[in-house]
Design a protein around this motif. Sequence first.
Motif, PDB file in Angstrom:
ATOM      1  N   ALA A 173       0.855  -1.190   0.000  1.00 20.04           N
ATOM      2  CA  ALA A 173       0.000   0.000   0.000  1.00 20.04           C
ATOM      3  C   ALA A 173       0.887   1.233   0.000  1.00 20.04           C
ATOM      4  N   THR A 174       0.811   2.021  -1.063  1.00 16.95           N
ATOM      5  CA  THR A 174       1.602   3.245  -1.174  1.00 16.95           C
ATOM      6  C   THR A 174       1.022   4.099  -2.300  1.00 16.95           C
ATOM      7  N   ASN A 175       1.537   5.305  -2.448  1.00 14.94           N
ATOM      8  CA  ASN A 175       1.115   6.221  -3.505  1.00 14.94           C
ATOM      9  C   ASN A 175       2.313   6.584  -4.366  1.00 14.94           C
ATOM     10  N   VAL A 176       2.080   6.762  -5.646  1.00 14.37           N
ATOM     11  CA  VAL A 176       3.135   7.160  -6.568  1.00 14.37           C
ATOM     12  C   VAL A 176       2.522   8.042  -7.650  1.00 14.37           C
ATOM     13  N   ALA A 177       3.219   9.107  -8.010  1.00 17.87           N
ATOM     14  CA  ALA A 177       2.752  10.009  -9.061  1.00 17.87           C
ATOM     15  C   ALA A 177       3.202   9.488 -10.417  1.00 17.87           C
ATOM     16  N   ALA A 178       2.265   9.423 -11.356  1.00 16.77           N
ATOM     17  CA  ALA A 178       2.550   8.934 -12.699  1.00 16.77           C
ATOM     18  C   ALA A 178       2.321  10.050 -13.710  1.00 16.77           C
ATOM     19  N   VAL A 179       2.920   9.890 -14.868  1.00 17.17           N
ATOM     20  CA  VAL A 179       2.835  10.875 -15.942  1.00 17.17           C
ATOM     21  C   VAL A 179       2.026  10.291 -17.091  1.00 17.17           C
ATOM     22  N   VAL A 180       1.151  11.092 -17.648  1.00 15.78           N
ATOM     23  CA  VAL A 180       0.404  10.679 -18.835  1.00 15.78           C
ATOM     24  C   VAL A 180       1.350  10.735 -20.029  1.00 15.78           C
ATOM     25  N   THR A 181       1.606   9.591 -20.622  1.00 10.19           N
ATOM     26  CA  THR A 181       2.549   9.515 -21.743  1.00 10.19           C
ATOM     27  C   THR A 181       1.869   9.427 -23.098  1.00 10.19           C
ATOM     28  N   GLY A 193       4.749   5.696 -14.109  1.00  9.06           N
ATOM     29  CA  GLY A 193       5.388   6.387 -12.996  1.00  9.06           C
ATOM     30  C   GLY A 193       6.450   5.532 -12.355  1.00  9.06           C
ATOM     31  N   LYS A 194       7.470   6.195 -11.838  1.00  4.83           N
ATOM     32  CA  LYS A 194       8.571   5.503 -11.186  1.00  4.83           C
ATOM     33  C   LYS A 194       9.000   6.297  -9.968  1.00  4.83           C
TER      34      LYS A 194
END
Length: 260
Positions: A173-181, A193-194
């Motif tokens: 359980a965690t959060n990560v910001a991703a980019v729309v590619t 996202g990485k």
Amino acid sequence: MTILSNPTPRTKLRTGARLAGLLLLGVSLSACGAADRLANVGAAPALSPIEDPTATKGYKPVQMPMPAMEHASFAPNSLWRTGSRAFFKDQRARLVGDLVTVKVKVTDKAQLNNTTKRSRKNGEDVGADNAFGFENKLDKFLPDGASAGSLLKLDSAASSEGAGSVNRSETLATNVAAVVTQTLPNGNLVIEGKQEIRVNFEVRELIVAGVIRPEDIESDNTIESTKIAQARIAYGGRGQITDVQQPRYGQQVMDILLPF
């Protein structure tokens, strides 16, 4: 064919000098580190000075996918902007280069038990107690102690038993910001996202990628990982601890090649 002769005294001397040099280099490096640690005994660790990130060695500008330029158009005598999805500005990701927060929650639990047991027993007896009167003549051709009533007897037995069990439980359980590619023709968004976190000499990596629907993005610009199609979620690490936990390369190669 080349025959290797015994090393000469000069060769031995060169090898010993190289080993002594490497040993001296290692001792000197460790001595420098020990001296620095001794000089800071009783003092708090010093903080790094504030510096220009673009001036540091190895700096590379970040290149991210960007959306195409759009020109806003307004209808006459209207406050509604063409292409807007709400009366006020919509903060949710919808264009290439926008950010969306993925709430990763993976709960995997499986328990399997399997037991197999099989047995078989066979027996065959062949004899000729009555063979049209020729059974007495068979004794002339049979070895001593053999009789026509018990010519052949075969017995066989086979059994197999197996048992297996799987008990697995994983939670992440965690959060990560991703980019729309990429934006697909049907309006869906491709995200990736990485996240890397380094603690001492260990780096933890979290990678999230997949396809999402804009309708599934919540008002706070977040989306649950269960709503990602073709989801690719990887969580692992690299560093000194991971290197110790993994078998050495030679052992991995031997495990692949050896048939035993």
